[in-house]
Design a protein around this motif. Structure first.
Motif, PDB file in Angstrom:
ATOM      1  N   ASP A   1      -3.302  -1.886  -6.401  1.00  0.00           N
ATOM      2  CA  ASP A   1      -3.197  -1.648  -5.214  1.00  0.00           C
ATOM      3  C   ASP A   1      -3.650  -0.586  -4.712  1.00  0.00           C
ATOM      4  O   ASP A   1      -4.412   0.003  -3.059  1.00  0.00           O
ATOM      5  CB  ASP A   1      -2.156  -2.683  -3.990  1.00  0.00           C
ATOM      6  CG  ASP A   1      -2.295  -2.171  -3.148  1.00  0.00           C
ATOM      7  OD1 ASP A   1      -3.326  -3.128  -2.577  1.00  0.00           O
ATOM      8  OD2 ASP A   1      -1.297  -1.705  -2.606  1.00  0.00           O
ATOM      9  N   GLU A   2      -2.430   0.733  -4.985  1.00  0.00           N
ATOM     10  CA  GLU A   2      -3.408   1.722  -4.409  1.00  0.00           C
ATOM     11  C   GLU A   2      -5.037   2.048  -4.696  1.00  0.00           C
ATOM     12  O   GLU A   2      -5.421   3.101  -3.598  1.00  0.00           O
ATOM     13  CB  GLU A   2      -2.603   3.131  -4.606  1.00  0.00           C
ATOM     14  CG  GLU A   2      -2.855   4.572  -4.183  1.00  0.00           C
ATOM     15  CD  GLU A   2      -1.328   5.917  -5.422  1.00  0.00           C
ATOM     16  OE1 GLU A   2      -2.231   7.081  -4.362  1.00  0.00           O
ATOM     17  OE2 GLU A   2      -0.878   5.160  -5.890  1.00  0.00           O
TER      18      GLU A   2
ATOM     19  N   ARG B   1      -6.918   0.282  -2.453  1.00  0.00           N
ATOM     20  CA  ARG B   1      -6.792   0.746  -0.973  1.00  0.00           C
ATOM     21  C   ARG B   1      -8.067   2.068  -0.595  1.00  0.00           C
ATOM     22  O   ARG B   1      -8.752   2.140   0.665  1.00  0.00           O
ATOM     23  CB  ARG B   1      -5.582   0.662  -0.554  1.00  0.00           C
ATOM     24  CG  ARG B   1      -4.637   0.056  -0.416  1.00  0.00           C
ATOM     25  CD  ARG B   1      -3.153   0.306   0.490  1.00  0.00           C
ATOM     26  NE  ARG B   1      -3.125   1.287   0.476  1.00  0.00           N
ATOM     27  CZ  ARG B   1      -1.918   1.599  -0.393  1.00  0.00           C
ATOM     28  NH1 ARG B   1      -1.339   0.780  -1.587  1.00  0.00           N
ATOM     29  NH2 ARG B   1      -1.247   2.818  -0.985  1.00  0.00           N
TER      30      ARG B   1
ATOM     31  N   CYS C   1       0.185  -6.111  -4.200  1.00  0.00           N
ATOM     32  CA  CYS C   1       0.784  -5.191  -2.760  1.00  0.00           C
ATOM     33  C   CYS C   1       2.495  -5.184  -2.712  1.00  0.00           C
ATOM     34  O   CYS C   1       3.460  -5.989  -3.677  1.00  0.00           O
ATOM     35  CB  CYS C   1       0.345  -5.262  -2.052  1.00  0.00           C
ATOM     36  SG  CYS C   1      -0.929  -5.860  -1.631  1.00  0.00           S
TER      37      CYS C   1
ATOM     38  N   GLN D   1       6.895  -2.943   0.662  1.00  0.00           N
ATOM     39  CA  GLN D   1       5.608  -1.041   2.012  1.00  0.00           C
ATOM     40  C   GLN D   1       4.684  -1.287   2.346  1.00  0.00           C
ATOM     41  O   GLN D   1       3.585  -1.238   3.250  1.00  0.00           O
ATOM     42  CB  GLN D   1       4.800  -0.579   1.091  1.00  0.00           C
ATOM     43  CG  GLN D   1       5.954   0.804  -0.213  1.00  0.00           C
ATOM     44  CD  GLN D   1       5.980   1.585   1.007  1.00  0.00           C
ATOM     45  OE1 GLN D   1       5.478   2.662   1.729  1.00  0.00           O
ATOM     46  NE2 GLN D   1       7.895   2.358   1.913  1.00  0.00           N
ATOM     47  N   THR D   2       3.915  -3.377   1.924  1.00  0.00           N
ATOM     48  CA  THR D   2       3.079  -3.783   3.186  1.00  0.00           C
ATOM     49  C   THR D   2       3.592  -4.811   4.353  1.00  0.00           C
ATOM     50  O   THR D   2       4.610  -4.686   3.829  1.00  0.00           O
ATOM     51  CB  THR D   2       2.256  -5.213   1.962  1.00  0.00           C
ATOM     52  OG1 THR D   2       1.779  -4.225   1.050  1.00  0.00           O
ATOM     53  CG2 THR D   2       0.834  -5.453   2.510  1.00  0.00           C
TER      54      THR D   2
ATOM     55  N   HIS E   1      -0.485  -0.510   4.867  1.00  0.00           N
ATOM     56  CA  HIS E   1       0.205  -0.013   3.733  1.00  0.00           C
ATOM     57  C   HIS E   1       1.322   1.546   4.253  1.00  0.00           C
ATOM     58  O   HIS E   1       0.979   1.818   5.412  1.00  0.00           O
ATOM     59  CB  HIS E   1      -0.481   0.279   2.221  1.00  0.00           C
ATOM     60  CG  HIS E   1       0.788   0.954   1.426  1.00  0.00           C
ATOM     61  ND1 HIS E   1       1.523   1.862   1.318  1.00  0.00           N
ATOM     62  CD2 HIS E   1       0.862   0.652   0.986  1.00  0.00           C
ATOM     63  CE1 HIS E   1       2.300   2.559   0.516  1.00  0.00           C
ATOM     64  NE2 HIS E   1       1.951   1.448  -0.221  1.00  0.00           N
TER      65      HIS E   1
END
Length: 299
Positions: free
Chosen positions: A13-14, A17, A96, A100-101, A248
């Protein structure tokens, strides 16, 4: 710029993004969680339309009746408690971090064919960035078709403008004022839409454009800073889709996101977001921080 479309990518996910913030687009096949989400949406749609086929009902119903039906159906879906259970499952499937999401409510969208209903409750969006509407630049948009779609009834991206400014009316947009005066009266706009919304104030070259056609229940993800629009629907069928947005928390705190090339609006949508794992609201200090930046004209 060139836009790459990543299909069923295995990046985390990082990484995703970061690529989304650079203007790339991701698309994924239907999955167990998205199948459950669109199945739930289909149940509500079927109940609302009764004996009509939802995709072709526009050919059999007066437009006022169609708009009235949507005015009841769409809020019922948006605010249904089941959606708050189903969306985190969709988000988790995409890797995710649920702690944090944060996500906002899912919208049930319609795009009718041949200009049957293009205003108000079934608004046909002109080219725009969500960031003209006070969205943060770290917003990720998720889009899922409920029934099969074709190139003639999806949305279009205009990637050459991702890093190119467009003269627009976002300076006149205040998110708090929109919520107070315009958001809740969409159903009143049937034949035309008089609500003031940010739009390009110069000619936009619509070609070349990118159209992504996911399968029913497939998911498309893109940056809220992408310039995109509703394709004029000539398919003969009404398109039903779901979209929602995520941010995020770490990126919000660090102000990581897509570049601001032309947005000048006031306010922030951050208060619309809740955390996936416990539905806690976005921390108020962050909403205030983003509002202060908007007032100061800082990107």
């Amino acid at each position: 710029m060139m836009t790459a479309v990543f299909s069923n990518s295995g990046v985390n996910d990082e990484t995703r993004r970061r690529l989304l913030y650079q203007g790339e687009v991701f698309v994924y096949s239907a999955s167990p969680a998205t199948t459950e989400l669109i199945s739930f949406a289909r149940e509500l749609i079927s109940d609302a339309f009764g004996g009509f086929d939802p995709e072709t009902a526009q050919h059999e119903m007066p437009v006022e009746d169609f708009a009235k039906l949507l005015a009841d159906l769409k809020p019922r879906f948006i605010h249904h408690p089941q959606c708050k259970k189903l969306l985190p499952a969709v988000i988790e499937e995409r890797g995710c971090d649920l702690g944090q999401t944060y996500f906002d409510v899912p919208r049930l969208r319609t795009s009718t064919s041949n200009d049957y209903l293009v205003s108000g409750i079934s608004y046909a969006f002109h080219p725009h960035r969500d960031c003209w509407y006070s969205a943060p630049f770290n917003q990720v948009n998720w889009w899922l078709p409920i029934y099969a779609v074709v190139p003639e009834n999806v949305m279009a991206f205009h990637p050459r403008y991702f890093d190119q400014p467009v003269r627009n009316g976002s300076a006149g947009y205040d998110y708090a004022e929109w919520n107070r005066t315009s958001r809740h009266n969409a159903a009143a706009h049937v034949r035309n839409d008089t609500r003031v919304q940010p739009r390009p104030e110069e000619a936009i070259e619509l070609e070349p454009q990118v159209r992504v056609v996911p399968e029913a229940g497939g998911t498309m993800m893109f940056s809220g800073a992408q310039l995109h629009s509703t394709v004029p629907n000539t398919s003969g069928r009404t398109r039903f889709s779901i979209d929602f947005r995520t941010v995020h928390l770490g990126d919000v705190r660090a102000h990581l996101g897509a570049p601001n090339v032309d947005a000048d609006c006031t306010g922030t949508t951050l208060r619309d977001f809740v955390r996936c794992n416990d539905l806690a609201p976005m921390p108020e200090d962050l909403a205030l921080e983003y509002e202060a930046k908007a007032l100061a004209g800082v990107s």
